[in-house]
Design an enzyme around this catalytic site. Sequence first.
Site, PDB file in Angstrom:
ATOM      1  N   ASP A  41       0.824  -1.245  -0.105  1.00  0.00           N
ATOM      2  CA  ASP A  41      -0.141   0.053  -0.107  1.00  0.00           C
ATOM      3  C   ASP A  41       0.808   1.184   0.055  1.00  0.00           C
ATOM      4  O   ASP A  41       1.459   1.437   0.929  1.00  0.00           O
ATOM      5  CB  ASP A  41      -0.870   0.110   1.108  1.00  0.00           C
ATOM      6  CG  ASP A  41      -1.529   1.330   1.446  1.00  0.00           C
ATOM      7  OD1 ASP A  41      -1.985   1.994   0.659  1.00  0.00           O
ATOM      8  OD2 ASP A  41      -2.165   1.395   2.679  1.00  0.00           O
ATOM      9  N   ASP A  45      -4.077   3.880   2.861  1.00  0.00           N
ATOM     10  CA  ASP A  45      -5.529   3.728   2.976  1.00  0.00           C
ATOM     11  C   ASP A  45      -5.854   2.144   3.528  1.00  0.00           C
ATOM     12  O   ASP A  45      -6.871   1.695   3.723  1.00  0.00           O
ATOM     13  CB  ASP A  45      -6.461   3.872   1.900  1.00  0.00           C
ATOM     14  CG  ASP A  45      -5.924   3.076   0.738  1.00  0.00           C
ATOM     15  OD1 ASP A  45      -5.044   2.153   0.807  1.00  0.00           O
ATOM     16  OD2 ASP A  45      -6.687   3.230  -0.376  1.00  0.00           O
ATOM     17  N   ASP A  49      -2.131  -1.213  -3.787  1.00  0.00           N
ATOM     18  CA  ASP A  49      -2.480  -0.514  -5.013  1.00  0.00           C
ATOM     19  C   ASP A  49      -1.483  -0.443  -6.039  1.00  0.00           C
ATOM     20  O   ASP A  49      -0.190  -1.162  -5.769  1.00  0.00           O
ATOM     21  CB  ASP A  49      -2.600   0.916  -4.628  1.00  0.00           C
ATOM     22  CG  ASP A  49      -1.595   1.609  -3.602  1.00  0.00           C
ATOM     23  OD1 ASP A  49      -0.341   1.296  -3.985  1.00  0.00           O
ATOM     24  OD2 ASP A  49      -1.787   2.094  -2.683  1.00  0.00           O
ATOM     25  N   ASP A 118      -5.615 -10.666 -15.118  1.00  0.00           N
ATOM     26  CA  ASP A 118      -6.577 -11.643 -14.732  1.00  0.00           C
ATOM     27  C   ASP A 118      -8.101 -11.529 -15.745  1.00  0.00           C
ATOM     28  O   ASP A 118      -8.411 -10.301 -15.815  1.00  0.00           O
ATOM     29  CB  ASP A 118      -6.991 -11.619 -13.395  1.00  0.00           C
ATOM     30  CG  ASP A 118      -7.229 -12.969 -12.809  1.00  0.00           C
ATOM     31  OD1 ASP A 118      -7.898 -13.756 -13.356  1.00  0.00           O
ATOM     32  OD2 ASP A 118      -6.813 -13.029 -11.641  1.00  0.00           O
ATOM     33  N   ASP A 226      -9.923 -16.862 -15.445  1.00  0.00           N
ATOM     34  CA  ASP A 226     -10.636 -17.119 -14.200  1.00  0.00           C
ATOM     35  C   ASP A 226     -11.910 -18.286 -14.572  1.00  0.00           C
ATOM     36  O   ASP A 226     -12.780 -17.874 -15.524  1.00  0.00           O
ATOM     37  CB  ASP A 226     -11.378 -16.043 -13.672  1.00  0.00           C
ATOM     38  CG  ASP A 226     -11.972 -16.422 -12.269  1.00  0.00           C
ATOM     39  OD1 ASP A 226     -10.977 -16.876 -11.396  1.00  0.00           O
ATOM     40  OD2 ASP A 226     -13.134 -16.242 -12.135  1.00  0.00           O
ATOM     41  N   GLU A 285      -7.847 -21.140 -15.714  1.00  0.00           N
ATOM     42  CA  GLU A 285      -8.159 -21.716 -14.469  1.00  0.00           C
ATOM     43  C   GLU A 285      -9.415 -22.804 -14.678  1.00  0.00           C
ATOM     44  O   GLU A 285     -10.383 -22.202 -15.204  1.00  0.00           O
ATOM     45  CB  GLU A 285      -8.537 -20.764 -13.590  1.00  0.00           C
ATOM     46  CG  GLU A 285      -8.625 -21.277 -12.054  1.00  0.00           C
ATOM     47  CD  GLU A 285      -9.624 -20.465 -11.181  1.00  0.00           C
ATOM     48  OE1 GLU A 285      -9.504 -20.474  -9.932  1.00  0.00           O
ATOM     49  OE2 GLU A 285     -10.319 -19.631 -11.686  1.00  0.00           O
ATOM     50  N   HIS A 358      -4.320 -17.003  -4.690  1.00  0.00           N
ATOM     51  CA  HIS A 358      -5.150 -16.235  -3.831  1.00  0.00           C
ATOM     52  C   HIS A 358      -6.335 -17.097  -3.306  1.00  0.00           C
ATOM     53  O   HIS A 358      -7.098 -16.381  -2.587  1.00  0.00           O
ATOM     54  CB  HIS A 358      -5.820 -14.845  -4.645  1.00  0.00           C
ATOM     55  CG  HIS A 358      -6.625 -15.381  -5.864  1.00  0.00           C
ATOM     56  ND1 HIS A 358      -5.992 -16.042  -6.869  1.00  0.00           N
ATOM     57  CD2 HIS A 358      -7.799 -15.325  -6.092  1.00  0.00           C
ATOM     58  CE1 HIS A 358      -6.849 -16.168  -7.706  1.00  0.00           C
ATOM     59  NE2 HIS A 358      -8.123 -15.838  -6.962  1.00  0.00           N
ATOM     60  N   ASP A 359      -6.520 -18.273  -3.800  1.00  0.00           N
ATOM     61  CA  ASP A 359      -7.716 -19.175  -3.434  1.00  0.00           C
ATOM     62  C   ASP A 359      -7.281 -20.256  -2.631  1.00  0.00           C
ATOM     63  O   ASP A 359      -8.207 -21.293  -2.166  1.00  0.00           O
ATOM     64  CB  ASP A 359      -8.491 -19.577  -4.616  1.00  0.00           C
ATOM     65  CG  ASP A 359      -9.184 -18.564  -5.370  1.00  0.00           C
ATOM     66  OD1 ASP A 359      -9.567 -17.797  -4.575  1.00  0.00           O
ATOM     67  OD2 ASP A 359      -9.594 -18.855  -6.430  1.00  0.00           O
TER      68      ASP A 359
END
Length: 588
Positions: A41, A45, A49, A118, A226, A285, A358-359
Amino acid sequence: MTETSTETGLDAHPEQHPTPTGDQWWRSAVVYQVYPRSFADATGDGIGDLQGVIQHLDHLEALGVDVIWLSPIYASPHDDNGYDISDYRAIDPLFGTFDDFDELLADLHRRGMKLVMDLVVNHTSDEHPWFVESASGPDSPKRDWYWWRPPRPGMVGGLPGAEPNNWGSFFSGSAWQFDQRSGEYYLHLFSRKQPDLNWENPAVRGAVYDMMNWWLDRGVDGFRMDVINLISKHPDLPDGVVPPGALYGDGYPFYGQGPRIHEFLHEMNERVFVGRTGQYLTVGEMPGVTVADAQLFTDPARAEVDMVFQFEHVGLDYGPGGKWDPREASVLDLKRSFARWQEGLARSGWNSLYWDNHDQPRVVSRFGDDGTFWRESATALATVLHLQRGTPYIYQGEELGMTNVPFEGIQDFRDIESLNHYAEAVGVKGERADVVLAALRRTSRDNARTPVQWSDAPHAGFTTGSPWIAVNPNSTRINAAAQRGDPNSVFAYYRGLIALRHSDRVVSHGTFELVLSEHPTVFAFSRTLGDRQLLVLANLSSSAAEYDVAAVPGWEGAEPVLGNLPDAAPAVDGRLAPWQAQVFARAI
């Protein structure tokens, strides 16, 4: 920024697809996944990013990776952390601007790296203009851009059992959401805020291809697609079988590898990639895909995708009740699964190699030992993955040995899949909260989504603000700053693995053969190209292991190439310490 180009795009790049040479650049490449929300970041915040990614490109360049796969940065309501897209051609302000994106892309290309986006086109957000128009009424010109159906005959819409079929959502509950205004249901295989696109409609496909061409024209180098094997549904949408203990039917047989999937992917290839002069990567995927399916999807002659993400090995620790009913996976299970895919795609097609994304929960906690043998198991697991035949993928923090997280209670979770499962399991099925939480701690996607641990500073150096999800408390010990100058760190070992793939063609192009196939803890295989051969030996257990030297003849005195125990004397001598990995080379 809004979409301004045409919706069809079906006349783009009509030339014939060239036959690949068998020496594609991605065979020797290593891909690194950036999940921007949790990477770094730069604005304070609490949410990662694009400028945060830019600030850490030196880390990625030092690691040696070739490709950055960027998880979604598009405009989104973030019901599913960006995998619910409301505008495919806009950068979400949470992540920055197009100036930031262009700066990132240019910096990567200057460093000799590529950027893969993605692509989420099985579904959109319900806030996407396409769906807003589709939901405006049955007479909408975009009504059939999504899957709308009336209630079951004789049933009242919105009441239990009135759904058009009995399919369950991947995120718990029904796969159908009732729209009171029109009196019909729409299909959502994931969140109710992620309505499925109707790929039977050629206008939908054209709009998707046009958007893909727009991003390639902007300079990106390919797409990670995806759940792309779910885009073709059986048009009759029949009921699925209800598994024991389940509330809903299994619709996968009617949308997994659906009737027109190969047609759609080949058409995508023709309308998007054919005729371009760049070098692109496409990886699909594909949950539930088999070896036989992957042979078709990745056969270069069929011109569909370069490789697929399959889920067999990351489902081996699922019990009879699925993901939320975890069990221990054996080393035999793991190596037999990997070997099956290596053999299945040996003559045609290509493997993608991954432990984390990430899964998925963190591999060192899942299949390793994140306590006593944390470093050893992190590096041993990396060895057996990266030295197989295929393209390796690293998920952010994996190169540091980041672990699962000691979540205290449901209030610590952020993932919609985890929260929905808890609500259904505890609130509807009446399961014990402590049992459900134990499963969440082990398998929740949030294990992969805590911030990257850059230093031992507050919030692991991820942000100067309050992070959107708490940092793993072990960040004071496991972090990039502590490892970068340490030649014996997990980071340094990953660098060595990547350098070996780049320098030795036997890693990127050689054949694969499993050895010691019945050993309960030793994962061993050879790689061969011409007169050069590598032997990989790894003990994937927290106890010392012995193996039969006669099963690997001729390797006595072979050249040690790489090893994860700095103080060990490498030798093919029938003994391996806990989590020891060793690589040898010889001429044949």
